[in-house]
Motif scaffolding. Structure first.
Motif, PDB file in Angstrom:
ATOM      1  N   TYR A 237     -85.308  85.264   8.453  1.00 52.01           N
ATOM      2  CA  TYR A 237     -84.110  85.344   9.290  1.00 52.01           C
ATOM      3  C   TYR A 237     -84.439  85.981  10.638  1.00 52.01           C
ATOM      4  O   TYR A 237     -84.051  85.475  11.695  1.00 52.01           O
ATOM      5  N   LYS A 238     -85.175  87.072  10.610  1.00 51.00           N
ATOM      6  CA  LYS A 238     -85.548  87.757  11.848  1.00 51.00           C
ATOM      7  C   LYS A 238     -86.372  86.839  12.737  1.00 51.00           C
ATOM      8  O   LYS A 238     -86.147  86.753  13.952  1.00 51.00           O
TER       9      LYS A 238
ATOM     10  N   CYS B  18     -84.146  84.253  14.345  1.00 48.70           N
ATOM     11  CA  CYS B  18     -83.331  84.859  15.406  1.00 48.70           C
ATOM     12  C   CYS B  18     -84.176  85.150  16.648  1.00 48.70           C
ATOM     13  O   CYS B  18     -83.710  84.995  17.774  1.00 48.70           O
ATOM     14  N   ASP B  19     -85.412  85.551  16.430  1.00 47.89           N
ATOM     15  CA  ASP B  19     -86.314  85.803  17.569  1.00 47.89           C
ATOM     16  C   ASP B  19     -86.699  84.511  18.282  1.00 47.89           C
ATOM     17  O   ASP B  19     -86.762  84.467  19.510  1.00 47.89           O
TER      18      ASP B  19
ATOM     19  N   LYS C  13     -85.013  81.645  18.315  1.00 49.24           N
ATOM     20  CA  LYS C  13     -83.822  80.972  18.865  1.00 49.24           C
ATOM     21  C   LYS C  13     -84.057  79.468  19.037  1.00 49.24           C
ATOM     22  O   LYS C  13     -84.082  78.946  20.152  1.00 49.24           O
TER      23      LYS C  13
ATOM     24  N   ALA D  89     -75.647  81.074  17.283  1.00 46.29           N
ATOM     25  CA  ALA D  89     -75.959  82.187  16.383  1.00 46.29           C
ATOM     26  C   ALA D  89     -76.349  81.643  15.012  1.00 46.29           C
ATOM     27  O   ALA D  89     -75.805  80.649  14.545  1.00 46.29           O
ATOM     28  N   ILE D  90     -77.272  82.312  14.399  1.00 47.57           N
ATOM     29  CA  ILE D  90     -77.700  81.948  13.049  1.00 47.57           C
ATOM     30  C   ILE D  90     -77.121  82.979  12.088  1.00 47.57           C
ATOM     31  O   ILE D  90     -77.261  84.179  12.279  1.00 47.57           O
ATOM     32  N   LYS D  91     -76.464  82.491  11.065  1.00 45.64           N
ATOM     33  CA  LYS D  91     -75.828  83.342  10.067  1.00 45.64           C
ATOM     34  C   LYS D  91     -76.716  83.407   8.835  1.00 45.64           C
ATOM     35  O   LYS D  91     -77.331  82.416   8.448  1.00 45.64           O
ATOM     36  N   LYS D  92     -76.780  84.569   8.213  1.00 44.06           N
ATOM     37  CA  LYS D  92     -77.575  84.744   6.997  1.00 44.06           C
ATOM     38  C   LYS D  92     -76.636  84.965   5.822  1.00 44.06           C
ATOM     39  O   LYS D  92     -75.733  85.797   5.892  1.00 44.06           O
TER      40      LYS D  92
END
Length: 192
Positions: free
Chosen positions: A35-36, A39-40, A42, A49-52
Motif C-alpha cells: 500500500y505504501k 501511494c508513493d 501514484k 487516492a488509493i484506499k486500503k
C-alpha cells in the motif's frame, strides 16, 4: 518476499491504464508495504487516492494472535489466563472468539455501531453467569444466537450458563483482554 509483492502491484496498477482500468482499492492482509509503495508511486497521478481495505479473515486472525499474546504476557507476570479449567482462555475458546469476531464484522457490514455492539456482545456473553447475566448487547428475539435472549423472547426461563455458553470466560479475564477488543473494534480498523 514483500518487495516482490509491492513491485508486482506497481507493475499491475501501471499496466491497468493501458486497458482503460483504474484500481482504487487495495485488499490487504495488513502488511502496509504494498500500500505504501502504491501511494508513493501514484500510478494514476496525485488526484486519485488509493484506499486500503483489510481482509476480514486476516483481521480475525489478529484477534486470535492478540489473545494468545495476552495469555503469554500475563503468564510472564505470574497470572494464568489459559489452562484447562472452566472459564480459562484456552486455545479452543480463542478460536471460537475469533470466529465470532469475524461473524460480527461480516453480519453487520455497513453499520459500524452494530458491528461494534456485536463484537462486544460475544465478549460479554462469554463472561455471563447465572448470578450475573450480561446479555444486554446480545441480539434479542426468537432467532437470536444467544440462548438467554432467545429464551426471553419465547417467555421461557433461560437454561444454565454452564451448559449454554460455548466460550465461557471467568470475569477476571475480562479486564485483561478488554484492551485487545477495544483496539480491534476501533473505527479505523472496522471501516471496511
Amino acid at each position: 518476499s514483500g518487495a516482490m509483492e509491492a513491485e508486482a502491484a506497481v507493475v499491475l496498477w501501471n499496466r491497468s491504464v493501458q486497458h482503460g482500468l483504474r484500481y482504487t482499492t487495495l485488499l490487504s492482509d495488513g502488511d502496509s508495504s504494498t500500500y505504501k509503495r502504491l501511494c508513493d508511486e501514484k500510478p494514476y497521478g496525485d488526484n486519485v487516492a488509493i484506499k486500503k481495505e483489510e481482509c476480514v479473515n486476516h483481521v480475525g486472525k489478529r484477534l486470535g494472535t492478540a489473545l494468545r499474546n495476552a495469555v503469554t504476557e500475563w503468564r510472564s507476570r505470574g497470572v494464568s489466563l489459559g489452562g484447562r479449567g472452566h472459564g480459562t482462555l484456552k486455545a479452543t475458546t480463542i478460536t471460537k472468539l475469533q470466529r465470532y469476531y469475524q461473524k460480527a464484522i461480516l453480519d453487520n457490514r455497513g453499520n459500524l455501531d452494530a458491528m461494534k455492539t456485536a463484537i462486544f456482545a460475544t465478549l460479554h456473553h462469554s463472561i455471563s453467569t447465572d448470578k450475573k447475566p450480561q446479555h444486554n448487547k446480545c441480539p434479542p428475539g426468537k432467532e437470536s444466537w444467544c440462548f438467554y435472549r432467545r429464551a426471553q423472547a419465547e417467555g421461557k426461563r433461560p437454561g444454565p450458563h454452564k451448559d449454554n455458553v460455548g466460550t465461557p470466560l471467568s470475569e477476571g479475564i475480562l479486564s485483561k483482554i478488554l484492551p485487545v477488543y477495544q483496539r480491534l473494534a476501533s473505527d479505523r480498523l472496522l471501516e471496511i
